[in-house]
Design a protein around this motif. Sequence first.
Motif, PDB file in Angstrom:
ATOM      1  N   HIS A  49       0.962  -1.035   0.015  1.00 36.20           N
ATOM      2  CA  HIS A  49      -0.077  -0.106   0.004  1.00 36.20           C
ATOM      3  C   HIS A  49       0.561   1.325  -0.099  1.00 36.20           C
ATOM      4  CE1 HIS A  49      -3.042  -2.404   0.109  1.00 36.20           C
ATOM      5  NE2 HIS A  49      -2.981  -2.377   1.698  1.00 36.20           N
ATOM      6  N   PRO A  50       0.361   2.542  -0.536  1.00 38.30           N
ATOM      7  CA  PRO A  50       0.644   3.591  -1.033  1.00 38.30           C
ATOM      8  C   PRO A  50       1.140   4.556   0.554  1.00 38.30           C
ATOM      9  CG  PRO A  50      -0.749   3.927  -1.415  1.00 38.30           C
ATOM     10  CD  PRO A  50      -0.589   2.283  -1.395  1.00 38.30           C
ATOM     11  N   GLY A  53      -1.396   5.937   2.973  1.00 37.06           N
ATOM     12  CA  GLY A  53      -2.541   5.430   1.877  1.00 37.06           C
ATOM     13  C   GLY A  53      -4.175   5.199   3.253  1.00 37.06           C
ATOM     14  N   CYS A  54      -3.741   4.634   4.214  1.00 38.06           N
ATOM     15  CA  CYS A  54      -5.024   4.392   4.856  1.00 38.06           C
ATOM     16  C   CYS A  54      -4.554   5.241   6.160  1.00 38.06           C
ATOM     17  CB  CYS A  54      -4.687   2.699   4.618  1.00 38.06           C
ATOM     18  SG  CYS A  54      -5.090   2.320   3.671  1.00 38.06           S
ATOM     19  N   LEU A  76       0.960  -7.417  -0.078  1.00 30.79           N
ATOM     20  CA  LEU A  76      -0.484  -7.218  -0.215  1.00 30.79           C
ATOM     21  C   LEU A  76      -0.894  -8.923  -1.007  1.00 30.79           C
ATOM     22  CD1 LEU A  76      -4.031  -6.098  -1.046  1.00 30.79           C
ATOM     23  CD2 LEU A  76      -3.101  -6.324  -3.241  1.00 30.79           C
ATOM     24  N   ASP A 127     -13.223 -11.410  -2.561  1.00 30.42           N
ATOM     25  CA  ASP A 127     -12.611 -10.179  -2.293  1.00 30.42           C
ATOM     26  C   ASP A 127     -12.426  -9.513  -2.789  1.00 30.42           C
ATOM     27  OD1 ASP A 127     -11.491 -10.118   1.514  1.00 30.42           O
ATOM     28  OD2 ASP A 127     -13.000  -8.909   0.844  1.00 30.42           O
ATOM     29  N   MET A 132     -12.136  -3.623  -4.394  1.00 28.52           N
ATOM     30  CA  MET A 132     -12.378  -2.460  -4.737  1.00 28.52           C
ATOM     31  C   MET A 132     -13.813  -1.795  -5.764  1.00 28.52           C
ATOM     32  SD  MET A 132      -9.665  -0.732  -6.189  1.00 28.52           S
ATOM     33  CE  MET A 132      -8.904  -1.940  -5.233  1.00 28.52           C
ATOM     34  N   LYS A 135     -14.785   0.125  -2.988  1.00 28.58           N
ATOM     35  CA  LYS A 135     -13.883   1.599  -2.225  1.00 28.58           C
ATOM     36  C   LYS A 135     -13.599   2.597  -3.559  1.00 28.58           C
ATOM     37  CE  LYS A 135      -8.774   1.486  -2.130  1.00 28.58           C
ATOM     38  NZ  LYS A 135      -8.866   3.065  -1.932  1.00 28.58           N
ATOM     39  N   LEU A 142     -14.225  -2.073   4.457  1.00 25.47           N
ATOM     40  CA  LEU A 142     -13.220  -3.137   5.488  1.00 25.47           C
ATOM     41  C   LEU A 142     -14.962  -4.519   4.603  1.00 25.47           C
ATOM     42  CD1 LEU A 142     -13.020  -2.962   8.687  1.00 25.47           C
ATOM     43  CD2 LEU A 142     -11.039  -3.775   6.656  1.00 25.47           C
ATOM     44  N   THR A 143     -14.235  -5.906   4.826  1.00 23.44           N
ATOM     45  CA  THR A 143     -15.858  -6.474   4.030  1.00 23.44           C
ATOM     46  C   THR A 143     -16.218  -6.936   5.043  1.00 23.44           C
ATOM     47  OG1 THR A 143     -14.131  -7.133   2.924  1.00 23.44           O
ATOM     48  CG2 THR A 143     -16.281  -8.570   2.734  1.00 23.44           C
ATOM     49  N   ALA A 144     -17.367  -6.781   5.996  1.00 24.56           N
ATOM     50  CA  ALA A 144     -18.326  -6.865   6.519  1.00 24.56           C
ATOM     51  C   ALA A 144     -19.336  -8.610   6.543  1.00 24.56           C
ATOM     52  CB  ALA A 144     -19.192  -6.446   7.506  1.00 24.56           C
ATOM     53  N   ASN A 145     -19.306  -9.155   4.590  1.00 25.77           N
ATOM     54  CA  ASN A 145     -19.975 -10.267   4.907  1.00 25.77           C
ATOM     55  C   ASN A 145     -19.728 -10.022   3.730  1.00 25.77           C
ATOM     56  OD1 ASN A 145     -22.549 -11.061   4.028  1.00 25.77           O
ATOM     57  ND2 ASN A 145     -22.377 -12.141   6.553  1.00 25.77           N
ATOM     58  N   ARG A 172     -22.554   3.926   4.919  1.00 29.91           N
ATOM     59  CA  ARG A 172     -21.029   4.002   4.881  1.00 29.91           C
ATOM     60  C   ARG A 172     -21.451   2.097   4.585  1.00 29.91           C
ATOM     61  NH1 ARG A 172     -18.546   1.671   9.885  1.00 29.91           N
ATOM     62  NH2 ARG A 172     -20.714   2.293  11.270  1.00 29.91           N
ATOM     63  N   LYS A 173     -22.261   1.707   4.596  1.00 28.04           N
ATOM     64  CA  LYS A 173     -23.003   0.169   3.877  1.00 28.04           C
ATOM     65  C   LYS A 173     -23.061  -0.061   2.303  1.00 28.04           C
ATOM     66  CE  LYS A 173     -26.321  -0.608   6.412  1.00 28.04           C
ATOM     67  NZ  LYS A 173     -27.613  -1.332   7.060  1.00 28.04           N
TER      68      LYS A 173
HETATM   69  C1  LIG Z   1      -4.522   3.113  -0.248  1.00 30.56           C
HETATM   70  C2  LIG Z   1      -4.923   1.791  -0.104  1.00 30.56           C
HETATM   71  C3  LIG Z   1      -5.006   1.131  -0.428  1.00 30.56           C
HETATM   72  C4  LIG Z   1      -6.080  -0.229  -1.382  1.00 30.56           C
HETATM   73  C5  LIG Z   1      -5.706  -1.122  -1.977  1.00 30.56           C
HETATM   74  C6  LIG Z   1      -6.306  -2.263  -2.473  1.00 30.56           C
HETATM   75  C7  LIG Z   1      -6.019  -3.304  -2.361  1.00 30.56           C
HETATM   76  C8  LIG Z   1      -7.552  -4.681  -1.288  1.00 30.56           C
HETATM   77  C9  LIG Z   1      -7.465  -5.371  -0.352  1.00 30.56           C
HETATM   78  C10 LIG Z   1      -8.660  -6.233  -0.304  1.00 30.56           C
HETATM   79  C11 LIG Z   1      -8.847  -6.041   1.076  1.00 30.56           C
HETATM   80  C12 LIG Z   1     -10.490  -6.919   0.861  1.00 30.56           C
HETATM   81  C13 LIG Z   1     -11.450  -5.550   2.002  1.00 30.56           C
HETATM   82  C14 LIG Z   1     -11.400  -6.894   3.246  1.00 30.56           C
HETATM   83  O1  LIG Z   1     -10.758  -8.131   3.111  1.00 30.56           O
HETATM   84  S1  LIG Z   1     -11.067  -6.591   5.203  1.00 30.56           S
HETATM   85  C15 LIG Z   1     -10.637  -7.901   6.230  1.00 30.56           C
HETATM   86  C16 LIG Z   1     -11.754  -8.483   6.353  1.00 30.56           C
HETATM   87  N1  LIG Z   1     -12.808  -7.498   6.553  1.00 30.56           N
HETATM   88  C17 LIG Z   1     -12.702  -7.689   8.629  1.00 30.56           C
HETATM   89  O2  LIG Z   1     -11.861  -7.377   9.035  1.00 30.56           O
HETATM   90  C18 LIG Z   1     -13.607  -6.224   8.889  1.00 30.56           C
HETATM   91  C19 LIG Z   1     -13.788  -6.482  10.601  1.00 30.56           C
HETATM   92  N2  LIG Z   1     -15.190  -6.018  10.954  1.00 30.56           N
HETATM   93  C20 LIG Z   1     -15.533  -4.856  11.420  1.00 30.56           C
HETATM   94  O3  LIG Z   1     -14.210  -4.505  11.538  1.00 30.56           O
HETATM   95  C21 LIG Z   1     -16.627  -4.648  11.548  1.00 30.56           C
HETATM   96  O4  LIG Z   1     -17.366  -5.658  11.562  1.00 30.56           O
HETATM   97  C22 LIG Z   1     -17.455  -3.569  10.207  1.00 30.56           C
HETATM   98  C23 LIG Z   1     -16.311  -2.381  10.068  1.00 30.56           C
HETATM   99  C24 LIG Z   1     -17.357  -4.349   9.351  1.00 30.56           C
HETATM  100  C25 LIG Z   1     -18.487  -2.483  11.163  1.00 30.56           C
HETATM  101  O5  LIG Z   1     -18.453  -2.479  12.352  1.00 30.56           O
HETATM  102  P1  LIG Z   1     -18.473  -1.315  13.053  1.00 30.56           P
HETATM  103  O6  LIG Z   1     -18.578  -1.275  14.016  1.00 30.56           O
HETATM  104  O7  LIG Z   1     -18.005   0.216  11.944  1.00 30.56           O
HETATM  105  O8  LIG Z   1     -20.371  -0.626  12.669  1.00 30.56           O
HETATM  106  P2  LIG Z   1     -21.433  -1.716  13.130  1.00 30.56           P
HETATM  107  O9  LIG Z   1     -21.257  -3.162  14.222  1.00 30.56           O
HETATM  108  O10 LIG Z   1     -21.865  -0.519  14.141  1.00 30.56           O
HETATM  109  O11 LIG Z   1     -22.211  -1.866  12.147  1.00 30.56           O
HETATM  110  C26 LIG Z   1     -22.051  -1.376  10.632  1.00 30.56           C
HETATM  111  C27 LIG Z   1     -23.861  -1.359   9.934  1.00 30.56           C
HETATM  112  O12 LIG Z   1     -22.888  -2.571   9.065  1.00 30.56           O
HETATM  113  C28 LIG Z   1     -24.390  -3.613   9.825  1.00 30.56           C
HETATM  114  N3  LIG Z   1     -23.339  -4.676   9.705  1.00 30.56           N
HETATM  115  C29 LIG Z   1     -22.149  -5.183  10.266  1.00 30.56           C
HETATM  116  N4  LIG Z   1     -21.498  -6.294  10.117  1.00 30.56           N
HETATM  117  C30 LIG Z   1     -22.454  -6.646   9.415  1.00 30.56           C
HETATM  118  C31 LIG Z   1     -22.818  -8.390   8.475  1.00 30.56           C
HETATM  119  N5  LIG Z   1     -21.422  -8.951   9.189  1.00 30.56           N
HETATM  120  N6  LIG Z   1     -23.412  -8.267   7.510  1.00 30.56           N
HETATM  121  C32 LIG Z   1     -24.272  -7.594   7.161  1.00 30.56           C
HETATM  122  N7  LIG Z   1     -24.669  -6.172   8.109  1.00 30.56           N
HETATM  123  C33 LIG Z   1     -23.758  -6.245   8.824  1.00 30.56           C
HETATM  124  C34 LIG Z   1     -25.155  -3.152  10.484  1.00 30.56           C
HETATM  125  O13 LIG Z   1     -26.087  -3.757  10.552  1.00 30.56           O
HETATM  126  C35 LIG Z   1     -24.585  -2.172  10.393  1.00 30.56           C
HETATM  127  O14 LIG Z   1     -26.040  -2.000   9.908  1.00 30.56           O
HETATM  128  P3  LIG Z   1     -27.007  -0.497  10.883  1.00 30.56           P
HETATM  129  O15 LIG Z   1     -27.605  -1.050  11.910  1.00 30.56           O
HETATM  130  O16 LIG Z   1     -26.403   0.568  10.733  1.00 30.56           O
HETATM  131  O17 LIG Z   1     -28.037  -0.342   9.390  1.00 30.56           O
END
Ligand SMILES: CCCCCCCCCCCCCC(=O)SCCNC(=O)CCNC(=O)[C@H](O)C(C)(C)COP(=O)(O)OP(=O)(O)OC[C@H]1O[C@@H](n2cnc3c(N)ncnc32)[C@H](O)[C@@H]1OP(=O)(O)O
Length: 193
Positions: A49-50, A53-54, A76, A127, A132, A135, A142-145, A172-173
């Motif tokens: 990642h740059p 960047g995050c 990555l 994923d 992306m 994003k 972050l992927t929630a589900n 933000r969903k």
């Molecule tokens: C510069 C960067 C460059 C990058 C380059 C690209 C690279 C790409 C790399 C690829 C990487 C790819 C990506 C990866 O691999 S990301 C890595 C895998 N994912 C994680 O590690 C995420 C872990 N989980 C969390 O951090 C939290 O649970 C999150 C942030 C997701 C929500 O926790 P937070 O405390 O923030 O919020 P909240 O709990 O109040 O929920 C908020 C809302 O969301 C709804 N909700 C929550 N969970 C679920 C669920 N399971 N199904 C359905 N809905 C769900 C919930 O009902 C609520 O809705 P509402 O009641 O408000 O309507």
Amino acid sequence: RSFSSEKDIHKDYAVPNPTWSEDLRLLYEQFMKKCEDGSWERLPSYRQHPAGGCSDFQARHLDPSAMKELTSRARLFTRSFEDGLGFEYVMFCNDAEKRVVCILQGGPHLQGMPGLFHGGAILTIIDATAGMCAKRIGKVVLTANLNVNFKRPIPLCSVVVLNAQLEKAEGRKFFVSCTVHSGDGRTLHTEAT
Ligand SMILES: CCCCCCCCCCCCCC(=O)SCCNC(=O)CCNC(=O)[C@H](O)C(C)(C)COP(=O)(O)OP(=O)(O)OC[C@H]1O[C@@H](n2cnc3c(N)ncnc32)[C@H](O)[C@@H]1OP(=O)(O)O
């Protein structure tokens, strides 16, 4: 080969290399043609990642002191294989249609059952592609589900096309669907949300 050379860190891996098959090259050329009128854009892809960047995301989720040591060693996941052995892929985005397409040739080190793509490897590239797609609008996501149906096995080292589509955004969903088809489009291998 060392991955941590300065040159390597800034190298864009989303371009052809000698390990690519003819099928992947043809798909790449097809999508590069679509980029000519600006409707599609090829997304560069780096091993790291740059810097910064995050930063706000890292500040919220990670211990900064641990991050400093880790950053130089982190890669990555999908860009941490030697050329041709893991994920050879390029993502293209069409922001007007809220779509991301990923063309992928899976290497021999992604094997699950003999001769087949590992299910976890399929999940990984779904994923990344669906992530992306979100994003492009959400900036830091972050992927929630992730729900996946594996319809047909993917032969190892074959070329597939992933299509991610933003279906809905609620604050933000972001709700994204993603399919994996064979390179010729005839077989639906996997579908996910
Ligand atoms: C510069 C960067 C460059 C990058 C380059 C690209 C690279 C790409 C790399 C690829 C990487 C790819 C990506 C990866 O691999 S990301 C890595 C895998 N994912 C994680 O590690 C995420 C872990 N989980 C969390 O951090 C939290 O649970 C999150 C942030 C997701 C929500 O926790 P937070 O405390 O923030 O919020 P909240 O709990 O109040 O929920 C908020 C809302 O969301 C709804 N909700 C929550 N969970 C679920 C669920 N399971 N199904 C359905 N809905 C769900 C919930 O009902 C609520 O809705 P509402 O009641 O408000 O309507």
